[in-house]
Enzyme design. Sequence first.
Site, short mmCIF file in Angstrom:
data_model
loop_
_atom_site.label_atom_id
_atom_site.label_comp_id
_atom_site.label_asym_id
_atom_site.label_seq_id
_atom_site.Cartn_x
_atom_site.Cartn_y
_atom_site.Cartn_z
CE1 TYR A 176 1.24 25.68 25.51
CE2 TYR A 176 -1.00 25.75 26.39
CZ TYR A 176 -0.13 25.88 25.32
OH TYR A 176 -0.61 26.23 24.09
CB THR A 232 2.20 22.41 22.24
OG1 THR A 232 2.85 21.32 21.58
CG2 THR A 232 2.37 23.68 21.41
CB ALA A 241 4.27 26.98 20.94
CE1 TYR A 283 -1.62 31.75 13.92
CE2 TYR A 283 0.76 31.53 13.72
CZ TYR A 283 -0.48 31.74 13.14
OH TYR A 283 -0.56 31.96 11.78
CE LYS A 326 1.37 30.02 23.37
NZ LYS A 326 2.24 30.07 22.17
#
Length: 286
Positions: free
Chosen positions: A124, A61, A59, A98, A128
């Site tokens: 962000y 992050t 990812a 995740y 997601k």
Amino acid sequence: MKILLVGCNGQLGWELQRTLPYFGELLSVDFPEIDLSNADSVQSVVTSFKPHVVINAAAYTDVDRAESQPELCMKVNCDGPKFLAEACDQNQSVLVHYSTDYVFSGETDRPYREDDQPGPVSVYAESKLRGEQAIQATFDRFLILRTAWMYSLRASSFLTKVLSWSEKSAEISVVDDQISNPTWARAMAEMTTLMLARLESQAWPASLMGIYHLAGDGYTSRYEWAKAIIEIANQHQVKVNPAKSEDFHTPARRPRFSALDCSKFYQAFDLRLPSWQACLRLSMKK
């Protein structure tokens, strides 16, 4: 069982590399072996290995940097999961992905459940959420695990930052108006492996596919978390002062209360992460 782990060099991926081999044949990859922004790269890796399960621990992050790099963030966190889901669909693999508590706005007074309405407040968080949606729109053999406030001593995290601050200053200020579940990366990796074992024993029932919340048991503020870190580290000479989010000017907003209700996961798999306090003590034990 063959397992493909994507993102093996990350905080969670590093731990998964140490728990998953007990469960099956493991292939661990990261960039540049696999490029999540490139559909052909993803398809090639999945097709050549033919895994039963693909675990995506990769990812983008960096929450603040994402505000100035939205395209890169979306490629990794949205396009990547979409390409993985498409490859898994063609290969009849299960995808474990995740996600994050940050998909919620934080404007609540109780822990979020899986069916609560998302409301991302940063690039962000939006990336997601779009990654989740891309997976759901592609196929139904997936488990999306939303977690929160992941940390470890091995990689840069809130834990390592507090320890670093305490070595440089006799006083540190930490926000007390951001609340969620601190989650130890090693405990998360162990729980993922146990979950896979339960699914395998039940022949991967379709009824257990879907979105789950999985994070450290209990929730706290970053201020209280920092105080616990300082206490366990025996840095009693360091004073931790409470502060407000407005005191720190960051490019990205954070949700104020994004704690996760993990009861659905507990009921489905009869598994529960230990309390965040117990995990913190274990993570710092030398």
